[in-house]
Design a protein around this motif. Structure first.
Motif, PDB file in Angstrom:
ATOM      1  N   GLU A   1       0.675  -1.126  -0.027  1.00 57.41           N
ATOM      2  CA  GLU A   1       0.040  -0.042   0.061  1.00 57.41           C
ATOM      3  C   GLU A   1       0.801   1.179  -0.126  1.00 57.41           C
ATOM      4  N   TYR A   2       1.704   1.339   0.919  1.00 57.04           N
ATOM      5  CA  TYR A   2       2.878   2.238   0.817  1.00 57.04           C
ATOM      6  C   TYR A   2       3.576   2.504  -0.433  1.00 57.04           C
ATOM      7  N   GLU A   3       3.850   1.513  -1.052  1.00 54.88           N
ATOM      8  CA  GLU A   3       4.597   1.897  -2.348  1.00 54.88           C
ATOM      9  C   GLU A   3       3.584   2.350  -3.209  1.00 54.88           C
ATOM     10  N   TYR A   4       2.321   1.756  -3.360  1.00 54.01           N
ATOM     11  CA  TYR A   4       1.474   2.377  -4.547  1.00 54.01           C
ATOM     12  C   TYR A   4       1.153   3.868  -4.265  1.00 54.01           C
ATOM     13  N   GLN A   5       0.941   4.342  -2.967  1.00 51.68           N
ATOM     14  CA  GLN A   5       0.555   5.538  -2.485  1.00 51.68           C
ATOM     15  C   GLN A   5       1.477   6.485  -2.893  1.00 51.68           C
ATOM     16  N   LYS A   6       2.773   6.026  -2.700  1.00 57.77           N
ATOM     17  CA  LYS A   6       4.010   6.654  -3.005  1.00 57.77           C
ATOM     18  C   LYS A   6       4.135   7.114  -4.474  1.00 57.77           C
ATOM     19  N   LYS A   7       3.976   6.150  -5.388  1.00 52.48           N
ATOM     20  CA  LYS A   7       3.873   6.356  -6.927  1.00 52.48           C
ATOM     21  C   LYS A   7       2.870   7.268  -7.208  1.00 52.48           C
ATOM     22  N   LEU A   8       1.600   7.019  -6.537  1.00 55.55           N
ATOM     23  CA  LEU A   8       0.568   7.949  -7.032  1.00 55.55           C
ATOM     24  C   LEU A   8       0.892   9.453  -6.690  1.00 55.55           C
ATOM     25  N   TYR A   9       1.323   9.420  -5.518  1.00 60.19           N
ATOM     26  CA  TYR A   9       1.604  10.889  -4.932  1.00 60.19           C
ATOM     27  C   TYR A   9       2.735  11.585  -5.677  1.00 60.19           C
ATOM     28  N   ASP A  10       3.688  10.784  -6.262  1.00 66.48           N
ATOM     29  CA  ASP A  10       4.715  11.506  -7.024  1.00 66.48           C
ATOM     30  C   ASP A  10       4.209  11.839  -8.410  1.00 66.48           C
ATOM     31  N   ARG A  11       3.143  11.131  -8.798  1.00 64.90           N
ATOM     32  CA  ARG A  11       2.940  11.394 -10.324  1.00 64.90           C
ATOM     33  C   ARG A  11       1.844  12.585 -10.232  1.00 64.90           C
ATOM     34  N   ASN A  12       0.901  12.601  -9.114  1.00 68.09           N
ATOM     35  CA  ASN A  12      -0.006  13.757  -8.864  1.00 68.09           C
ATOM     36  C   ASN A  12       0.611  14.968  -8.562  1.00 68.09           C
ATOM     37  N   LYS A  13       1.895  15.084  -7.906  1.00 67.57           N
ATOM     38  CA  LYS A  13       2.657  15.841  -7.662  1.00 67.57           C
ATOM     39  C   LYS A  13       3.045  16.654  -8.708  1.00 67.57           C
TER      40      LYS A  13
ATOM     41  N   GLU B   1      -7.713  17.536  -5.121  1.00 65.68           N
ATOM     42  CA  GLU B   1      -7.157  16.032  -5.400  1.00 65.68           C
ATOM     43  C   GLU B   1      -5.726  15.796  -5.168  1.00 65.68           C
ATOM     44  N   TYR B   2      -4.971  16.935  -5.170  1.00 70.57           N
ATOM     45  CA  TYR B   2      -3.668  16.742  -4.616  1.00 70.57           C
ATOM     46  C   TYR B   2      -3.402  16.344  -3.120  1.00 70.57           C
ATOM     47  N   GLU B   3      -4.191  17.279  -2.693  1.00 72.73           N
ATOM     48  CA  GLU B   3      -4.197  17.326  -0.993  1.00 72.73           C
ATOM     49  C   GLU B   3      -4.707  15.628  -0.629  1.00 72.73           C
ATOM     50  N   GLN B   4      -5.584  15.093  -1.294  1.00 78.14           N
ATOM     51  CA  GLN B   4      -6.089  13.928  -0.947  1.00 78.14           C
ATOM     52  C   GLN B   4      -5.039  12.808  -1.337  1.00 78.14           C
ATOM     53  N   ASN B   5      -4.337  13.030  -2.472  1.00 78.35           N
ATOM     54  CA  ASN B   5      -3.225  11.977  -2.746  1.00 78.35           C
ATOM     55  C   ASN B   5      -2.170  12.095  -1.483  1.00 78.35           C
ATOM     56  N   LEU B   6      -1.873  13.368  -0.987  1.00 83.00           N
ATOM     57  CA  LEU B   6      -0.944  13.435  -0.044  1.00 83.00           C
ATOM     58  C   LEU B   6      -1.109  12.926   1.088  1.00 83.00           C
ATOM     59  N   TYR B   7      -2.671  12.903   1.632  1.00 80.58           N
ATOM     60  CA  TYR B   7      -3.278  12.195   2.859  1.00 80.58           C
ATOM     61  C   TYR B   7      -3.187  10.831   2.740  1.00 80.58           C
ATOM     62  N   ASN B   8      -3.223  10.296   1.627  1.00 87.17           N
ATOM     63  CA  ASN B   8      -3.477   8.941   1.556  1.00 87.17           C
ATOM     64  C   ASN B   8      -1.819   8.152   1.368  1.00 87.17           C
ATOM     65  N   TYR B   9      -1.020   9.014   0.907  1.00 90.09           N
ATOM     66  CA  TYR B   9       0.454   8.688   0.863  1.00 90.09           C
ATOM     67  C   TYR B   9       0.941   8.803   2.393  1.00 90.09           C
ATOM     68  N   GLN B  10       0.660   9.789   3.115  1.00 86.25           N
ATOM     69  CA  GLN B  10       1.027   9.784   4.636  1.00 86.25           C
ATOM     70  C   GLN B  10       0.492   8.646   5.385  1.00 86.25           C
ATOM     71  N   ARG B  11      -0.644   8.496   5.210  1.00 89.11           N
ATOM     72  CA  ARG B  11      -1.260   7.244   6.007  1.00 89.11           C
ATOM     73  C   ARG B  11      -0.668   5.949   5.671  1.00 89.11           C
ATOM     74  N   ALA B  12      -0.288   5.712   4.379  1.00 88.80           N
ATOM     75  CA  ALA B  12       0.193   4.402   3.895  1.00 88.80           C
ATOM     76  C   ALA B  12       1.654   4.410   4.590  1.00 88.80           C
ATOM     77  N   LYS B  13       2.315   5.419   4.574  1.00 90.50           N
ATOM     78  CA  LYS B  13       3.641   5.495   5.105  1.00 90.50           C
ATOM     79  C   LYS B  13       3.558   5.197   6.520  1.00 90.50           C
ATOM     80  N   SER B  14       2.496   5.822   7.290  1.00 84.81           N
ATOM     81  CA  SER B  14       2.631   5.356   8.569  1.00 84.81           C
ATOM     82  C   SER B  14       2.254   3.952   9.010  1.00 84.81           C
ATOM     83  N   SER B  15       1.252   3.387   8.197  1.00 79.40           N
ATOM     84  CA  SER B  15       1.032   1.953   8.402  1.00 79.40           C
ATOM     85  C   SER B  15       2.184   1.068   7.997  1.00 79.40           C
ATOM     86  N   TYR B  16       3.035   1.601   7.187  1.00 77.10           N
ATOM     87  CA  TYR B  16       3.877   0.753   6.794  1.00 77.10           C
ATOM     88  C   TYR B  16       5.033   0.707   7.979  1.00 77.10           C
ATOM     89  N   GLU B  17       5.229   1.707   8.384  1.00 77.44           N
ATOM     90  CA  GLU B  17       6.167   1.954   9.510  1.00 77.44           C
ATOM     91  C   GLU B  17       5.761   1.083  10.623  1.00 77.44           C
TER      92      GLU B  17
END
Length: 426
Positions: free
Chosen positions: A133-145, A157-173
């Motif tokens: 999930e983290y890897e997917y959200q990271k790629k999506l965030y980088d593209r939308n950025k 839309e950009y802020e939603q992608n950023l939020y999803n990326y940060q949550r995925a990163k936290s779950s991953y850690e």
């Protein structure tokens, strides 16, 4: 004739006989008292009874004088580690026993790993999902950025992608930490020795369940080196001021009453221990304050076992190779009644010893140092080897029994053989 018979009374005749017998007993008793008194005078009061007076002397010599205090302690290994477990479970295998010699890192016990392996697999699955999930959200965030920088997507839309990326990163850690914990717990199921040493106690059996909660359960005690031991002695607060670092110590244990072990004071712990003592005969109690004093001792032959009780003597002061005299030499004073005409040459001094020669007694003023209760150090006033008087000895000499004609002893209370007095008169 009839009147005389009528006046006769047999009771009066019996009374007269009793009175005569009493008079005889009185006479015999009086004679016995006189004989005993005469014999006592012959033994104790006659000029032949003498008291022999003698005087004991000892030489001023060199020796060691020490002051010490006593305490009670417990023998312990210098380094002893309690081996426990941080996880709960069933003890599956035990590979060591009491007195087993172990090396650092050696396997000594294993716990059942089924539950721990299941926890590890669950943590691994959570980690894998969180990572994907983290890897997917990271790629999506980088593209939308990049698109947002070109203003091709809205800010929402950009802020939603950023939020999803940060949550995925936290779950991953979080899943990464959970996986590490599960791996660590699994490693705790394999129990190894933390030091080189000897197993002094084993508190578990195979198949026993141990629960790790607020306190880690102890499985083994391992002592590092039993040839180096220490005594932890409880010293009373009244004696602790005299205890110094590296002071000489001797101690005994009940297991070897004839052996005296040597040690040195290693540490005086500042923390005190309060205990309450009470008397069985009274209701009063008092608080006893003690301090722990650690004493190191060599144990090459392994006689000293852990937890033995030691009776400790700590030397607070020692004077070596000094002039000494017995304490009773300082207390001696000659008496004129026992000196038998010998001259007494006294002096004015707080402390003095007496010497004796053919002419009489001579006092010598001395300066004293430390005393150990039996002997006292002499700083000055008398030379080494001098004979000083320590006490007066009075012996009572009893006169010998009068000898018979053939040299045998005769009781003075017994009369002599017939004709003896006549031979003396001749």
């Amino acid at each position: 004739m009839q009147d005389r018979k009528s006046n006769y009374n047999p009771f009066n005749e019996s009374v007269s006989k009793i009175q005569i017998m009493n008079k005889k007993k009185t006479i015999i008793t009086s004679l016995a008292v006189i004989v005993i008194a005469a014999g006592g005078y012959w033994i104790f009061g006659s000029p032949k009874a003498q008291n022999k007076v003698d005087f004991s002397t000892t030489a001023v010599k060199r020796g060691n004088i020490s002051n010490s205090i006593t305490a009670t302690g417990t023998i312990e290994p210098v380094t002893e580690v309690q081996v426990g477990t941080q996880v709960s479970g069933i003890i599956d295998k035990i590979y060591v026993d009491y007195n087993s010699v172990v090396k650092r890192g050696q396997l000594i016990a294993e716990m059942d790993k089924v539950t721990l392996l299941s926890d590890l697999q669950s943590a691994q699955a959570t980690y894998d999902g969180a990572k994907a999930e983290y890897e997917y959200q990271k790629k999506l965030y980088d593209r939308n950025k990049t698109l947002h920088e070109k203003q091709l997507i809205s800010d929402t839309e950009y802020e939603q992608n950023l939020y999803n990326y940060q949550r995925a990163k936290s779950s991953y850690e979080e899943s990464k930490a959970g996986l590490a914990k599960a791996e660590r717990n699994l490693s705790y199921a394999t129990i190894t020795s933390p030091i080189d040493g000897v197993v002094t106690s084993r508190d578990v059996e195979e198949g026993q369940t141990v629960a790790s909660g607020f306190e880690t359960p102890t499985l083994f005690n391992i002592a590092a080196d039993l040839t180096k031991m220490q005594v932890v002695a409880d010293v009373d607060e009244a004696d602790i001021a005299g205890v110094k670092d590296s002071a000489r110590v001797t101690f005994t244990v009940d297991a070897y009453p004839d052996d005296v072990f040597e040690g040195r004071v290693y540490q005086i712990r500042l923390g005190s221990t309060n205990s309450t003592s009470s008397s069985s005969s009274t209701t009063s109690s008092e608080t006893v304050v003690t301090y722990e004093v650690v004493i190191t001792a060599d144990n090459p032959d392994l006689k000293l076992k852990p937890r033995l009780t030691a009776n400790v003597t700590i030397y607070t002061d020692t004077r070596e190779n000094v002039l000494t005299v017995p304490n009773k030499a300082l207390r001696f004073t000659p008496e004129k009644t026992l000196a038998k005409g010998l001259k007494i040459q006294d002096c004015q001094a707080q402390h003095k010893v007496w010497t004796l020669d053919a002419t009489g007694f001579t006092a010598h003023p001395v300066k004293i140092g430390m005393s150990d209760g039996s002997n006292t150090e002499i700083l000055e006033g008398i030379a080494e080897g001098s004979q000083v008087v320590t006490e007066t000895i009075v012996k009572s000499e009893m006169p010998e029994m009068a000898a018979g004609e053939n040299g045998g002893e005769q009781n003075p209370f017994m009369p002599g053989p017939p004709g003896r007095d006549k031979k003396k008169n001749k």
